[in-house]
Scaffold this active site. Structure first.
Site, PDB file in Angstrom:
ATOM      1  N   THR A 293       0.817  -1.213   0.000  1.00  0.00           N
ATOM      2  CA  THR A 293       0.000   0.000   0.000  1.00  0.00           C
ATOM      3  C   THR A 293       0.855   1.270   0.000  1.00  0.00           C
ATOM      4  O   THR A 293       1.871   1.353   0.691  1.00  0.00           O
ATOM      5  CB  THR A 293      -0.918   0.011   1.235  1.00  0.00           C
ATOM      6  OG1 THR A 293      -1.712  -1.158   1.224  1.00  0.00           O
ATOM      7  CG2 THR A 293      -1.818   1.227   1.243  1.00  0.00           C
ATOM      8  N   SER A 299      -6.242   1.485  -1.984  1.00  0.00           N
ATOM      9  CA  SER A 299      -6.646   0.179  -2.503  1.00  0.00           C
ATOM     10  C   SER A 299      -6.289  -0.021  -3.975  1.00  0.00           C
ATOM     11  O   SER A 299      -6.416  -1.127  -4.492  1.00  0.00           O
ATOM     12  CB  SER A 299      -8.161  -0.008  -2.327  1.00  0.00           C
ATOM     13  OG  SER A 299      -8.508   0.014  -0.961  1.00  0.00           O
ATOM     14  N   GLY A 332       3.139  -3.094   8.529  1.00  0.00           N
ATOM     15  CA  GLY A 332       3.380  -3.842   9.755  1.00  0.00           C
ATOM     16  C   GLY A 332       4.759  -4.471   9.739  1.00  0.00           C
ATOM     17  O   GLY A 332       5.239  -4.909   8.692  1.00  0.00           O
ATOM     18  N   ARG A 464     -25.862 -10.841  36.154  1.00  0.00           N
ATOM     19  CA  ARG A 464     -26.337  -9.516  36.577  1.00  0.00           C
ATOM     20  C   ARG A 464     -27.865  -9.498  36.690  1.00  0.00           C
ATOM     21  O   ARG A 464     -28.568  -9.945  35.780  1.00  0.00           O
ATOM     22  CB  ARG A 464     -25.883  -8.488  35.549  1.00  0.00           C
ATOM     23  CG  ARG A 464     -26.499  -7.122  35.694  1.00  0.00           C
ATOM     24  CD  ARG A 464     -25.849  -6.333  36.802  1.00  0.00           C
ATOM     25  NE  ARG A 464     -26.171  -4.910  36.667  1.00  0.00           N
ATOM     26  CZ  ARG A 464     -26.156  -4.060  37.667  1.00  0.00           C
ATOM     27  NH1 ARG A 464     -25.844  -4.479  38.884  1.00  0.00           N
ATOM     28  NH2 ARG A 464     -26.439  -2.799  37.479  1.00  0.00           N
ATOM     29  N   GLY A 548     -21.959  -0.102  32.446  1.00  0.00           N
ATOM     30  CA  GLY A 548     -20.688   0.465  32.902  1.00  0.00           C
ATOM     31  C   GLY A 548     -19.584  -0.566  33.009  1.00  0.00           C
ATOM     32  O   GLY A 548     -18.405  -0.253  32.818  1.00  0.00           O
ATOM     33  N   THR A 569     -11.134  -2.145   7.168  1.00  0.00           N
ATOM     34  CA  THR A 569     -10.459  -1.431   6.079  1.00  0.00           C
ATOM     35  C   THR A 569      -9.132  -2.029   5.643  1.00  0.00           C
ATOM     36  O   THR A 569      -8.648  -1.690   4.567  1.00  0.00           O
ATOM     37  CB  THR A 569     -10.237   0.059   6.445  1.00  0.00           C
ATOM     38  OG1 THR A 569      -9.655   0.152   7.745  1.00  0.00           O
ATOM     39  CG2 THR A 569     -11.536   0.816   6.424  1.00  0.00           C
ATOM     40  N   GLU A 571      -6.637  -5.284   4.390  1.00  0.00           N
ATOM     41  CA  GLU A 571      -6.871  -6.360   3.411  1.00  0.00           C
ATOM     42  C   GLU A 571      -7.976  -5.936   2.433  1.00  0.00           C
ATOM     43  O   GLU A 571      -8.686  -6.770   1.876  1.00  0.00           O
ATOM     44  CB  GLU A 571      -7.246  -7.684   4.100  1.00  0.00           C
ATOM     45  CG  GLU A 571      -6.080  -8.403   4.742  1.00  0.00           C
ATOM     46  CD  GLU A 571      -5.061  -8.917   3.738  1.00  0.00           C
ATOM     47  OE1 GLU A 571      -5.415  -9.087   2.554  1.00  0.00           O
ATOM     48  OE2 GLU A 571      -3.913  -9.147   4.128  1.00  0.00           O
ATOM     49  N   ASP A 573     -10.580  -2.162   1.750  1.00  0.00           N
ATOM     50  CA  ASP A 573     -11.715  -1.468   2.338  1.00  0.00           C
ATOM     51  C   ASP A 573     -12.991  -2.241   2.023  1.00  0.00           C
ATOM     52  O   ASP A 573     -13.237  -2.640   0.893  1.00  0.00           O
ATOM     53  CB  ASP A 573     -11.781  -0.052   1.752  1.00  0.00           C
ATOM     54  CG  ASP A 573     -12.983   0.715   2.261  1.00  0.00           C
ATOM     55  OD1 ASP A 573     -14.074   0.534   1.676  1.00  0.00           O
ATOM     56  OD2 ASP A 573     -12.842   1.472   3.229  1.00  0.00           O
TER      57      ASP A 573
END
Length: 696
Positions: A293, A299, A332, A464, A548, A569, A571, A573
């Site tokens: 890229t 892309s 990466g 809960r 929470g 997004t 590999e 978009d």
């Protein structure tokens, strides 16, 4: 002729004393990084071991080479014999059994057995046993208590009719033992989640995790056997999914190193590249990255601006980044790596032959960028901060001609370019098609994050309580509220459906042929998009369903949401990929009816579709009873009907627009939203079909 069983040596008393520990340590097929480190340290300190003993035990400690079945059976035979000869009250620990075995061996060899009676000797073995957590013989009664009746296991019976083990076996598909091995590995202390807010510290931690996996032999699973791999892409896909349950930074780091960098060498290179690079790539001795890229082109891989120009005088390829915006983006492993698979326009004798991949070293052994190379850290991200993303620029970097990954395009010794695929467009798409494995694996790891979130949210809803019907009654469980069920149960059902769909995709990919690779590419693009969008949607719903508590970092939603968000997004978009899906469907449709008049075929086929579905179509028959609506055959017919109807509709729109002399690109632009709807219908039909197959 039957093979003779392997002959094992008569072990020394020292080795015999530790066989019980090694048997139990390897019983789950894994020696974790923590265990290996601990065993190495302890064994080196045991004075009763000879250098030969230590060599044998060191060999048994190699995590990437588990004991053979024959060796394991040999251990079992030795242990059963020793245990049978020992009184039950003497079998309190592995150390007890090991000492007894050492004593018998020492007597047998007429050696001095005095130190085997020493409390210090037993204490040192017990220390190792306890350090490894191997303190109970209960789970190994079939070996250590052969004369005793095993206690009946008391299990909590599930009140429903669901067989958890059977369902687990379905989800584990073809790799149950391998997945259990990974579950054991990731529960080891070495893989404990760190609290490292500093990205550089976190990156080093993830790098160490990746090294542990490589030491286990996991980095080379998909590589050819000739270079130390297992040639098992299906197992690699399963591994990537399991990594997604543990940590997505690790999954991506692993995928970049072994899947993208190593995969580019494996699928775009030839035998000389395999032999030279794959073994070191799989062991992590060679850290690499995948530089495709570019900042200015995203892309649009075909429009990359980085050049790789062949220089016949030096027999080298010159790799160059023309402008700042042409730098390789979001790479990466850029900060830790030493070599890159650089995708660039290959120019030979003044002619551009399109995008090819070239191996370019960019760091020296000390980790410093080589002259002419610029590396920039991408910095902190929304998530995945354990991955060292960076940008790369190349200023006329020269590499040998042999560094061209030349499966689909080669430069010979005379400086001439040749390719087994003459058509440049077909060559480009064939090259990209070999790298579709990323789109097969990424959604599996993403879905693992969604599964983790759903597990957390549903367990929370079963604990809960909130609001009571009256003062004297207990508060109601969250999951007893229909509104809460409506929030989570459809997502849970779709997670199962997508699991089955992605497993189907992986099997299609592993067993692909030249004839169906285009269909697999379309399927991979669609499922990757649909599944990663689902992950984003479901994690948000799960976080909200936990109130929470879901906002606390300790409950994982912060990391799960942040780390998986980018999956929509990278590999490719998702929106772009879904357009490619629709174009693939339209191309197949055009080919299917190429020889006949479009209007005639449309009328004929649509009439057939309407009449075939009418009997089970609730709109046509006004049949809305539950049995009818839950009939899987009707559901499949409805999904197929919707997809086919949308396919015809988009085709008609495009034909009408082009009939008005609108350029094809403009016609596609006008139909984009319809194409996305078609792609969505296609993916959902495939997923439902696979769900139905598994249910059967």
């Amino acid at each position: 002729m039957s093979k003779n069983p392997p002959v094992f040596p008569d072990y020394s008393p020292g080795v015999m004393s530790l066989i019980p520990l090694f048997y139990v340590g390897w019983a789950d097929s894994v020696l974790s990084p923590s265990e290996v480190k601990l065993i190495d340290k302890k064994i080196s300190a045991l004075g009763f071991l000879t250098s030969k003993d230590k060599d044998i035990l060191s060999d048994w400690c190699n995590p990437s080479k588990p004991p053979s079945k024959e060796l394991f059976k040999n251990w079992v035979s030795i242990l059963k014999k020793a245990s049978k000869e020992m009184p039950a009250e003497s079998r309190k620990s592995l150390a007890d059994i090991g000492i007894e075995m050492a004593l018998k061996t020492a007597h047998k060899e007429d050696s001095d057995a005095v130190h085997w009676h020493s409390p210090d000797t037993k204490a040192s073995i017990l220390e190792l046993e306890k350090a490894l957590g191997l303190v109970s013989l209960e789970g190994f009664s079939h070996v250590f208590s052969p004369a005793q009746i095993e206690q009946e296991r008391i299990e909590i019976l599930d009140k429903s009719n669901l067989d958890v083990k059977e369902l687990t076996a379905i989800l584990d598909d073809d790799y149950p033992e391998f997945r259990n091995r990974l579950r054991t590995l990731f529960s080891d202390a070495a893989f404990k989640y760190p609290e490292l807010p500093d990205k550089d510290d976190f990156r080093l931690h993830v790098l160490q995790w990746t090294k542990y996996l490589a030491d286990q032999g996991l980095g080379s699973i998909s590589y050819p056997k000739e270079v130390g791999g297992e040639d098992d892409m299906g197992k690699y896909c399963a591994l990537f999914e399991m990594l997604g349950y543990h940590d997505l930074s690790l999954a991506i780091k692993f995928g970049v190193q072994f899947g993208l960098f190593g995969g580019s060498i494996q699928w775009l290179g030839t035998e000389k590249h395999h032999q030279k690079y794959l073994k070191d790539t799989g062991s992590l001795d060679l850290l690499g990255c995948f530089a495709m890229t570019e900042t200015g082109h995203g892309s649009n891989v075909r429009g990359l601006q980085t050049t790789a120009t062949y220089d016949p005088e030096s027999d080298e390829i010159i790799v160059n980044t023309p402008t700042e915006m042409d730098g390789k983006e979001y790479i990466g492993n850029a900060l830790h790596g030493r070599m890159a698979s650089v995708f660039a326009q290959l120019i030979v004798n003044g002619e551009n032959h399109g995008v090819h991949a070239i191996l370019v070293p960019y760091r020296d052994d000390a980790g410093n960028p080589l002259p002419g190379i610029r590396v920039k850290d991408c910095g902190y991200k929304l998530g995945l901060n354990g991955v060292d993303n960076g940008r790369l620029w190349f200023e006329n970097i020269r590499v040998p001609r042999e560094n061209l990954l030349n499966k689909f395009g080669n430069i010979d010794g005379d400086g001439n370019y040749s390719s087994p695929i003459k058509n440049p467009s077909r060559r480009f798409f064939t090259m990209l098609g070999t790298l579709v494995g990323g789109r097969v694996c990424v959604p599996r790891a993403g879905l693992s994050a969604a599964k983790s979130g759903l597990t957390i949210a549903i367990r929370h809803a079963l604990n809960r309580r909130q609001f009571a019907p009256s003062e004297n009654e207990p508060e109601t469980l969250l999951l007893d509220y229909p509104s809460h069920q409506r929030r989570l149960m459809p997502l849970l059902a779709k997670a199962y459906a997508l699991d089955f769909g992605l497993t189907y995709l992986a099997k299609r990919f592993v067993n692909k042929s030249e004839e169906d690779i285009r269909e697999i590419e379309t399927l991979a693009a669609g499922l990757k998009s649909y599944a990663t969008w689902f992950t984003t949607e479901s994690l948000q719903e799960c976080r909200e369903a936990c109130g929470g508590k879901g906002y606390l970092a300790e409950n994982r939603f912060a990391d799960l949401k942040a780390d998986s968000d980018i999956f929509t997004t990278f590999e490719g978009d998702n929106t772009v990929l879904m357009q490619l899906v629709a174009k693939g469907l339209l191309s197949d449709f055009k080919k299917e009816f190429h020889d006949e008049g479009f209007k005639a075929v449309w009328k004929m086929v649509s009439n057939q579709i309407y009449s075939s579905v009418a009997e089970k179509n609730p709109i046509a028959t006004r049949n809305t009873d539950v049995e009818h609506l839950l009939d899987i055959e009707w559901q499949l017919s409805a999904f197929r009907f919707r997809e086919r109807k949308q396919l015809y509709g988009v085709s008609q729109r495009l034909r009408s627009l082009m009939g008005k002399r609108l350029a094809p690109n403009d016609a596609y632009m006008r139909c984009q939203t319809h194409m996305l709807s078609l792609a969505n219908a296609y993916v959902e039909r495939v997923v439902l079909e696979q769900f139905a197959e598994v249910v059967k």
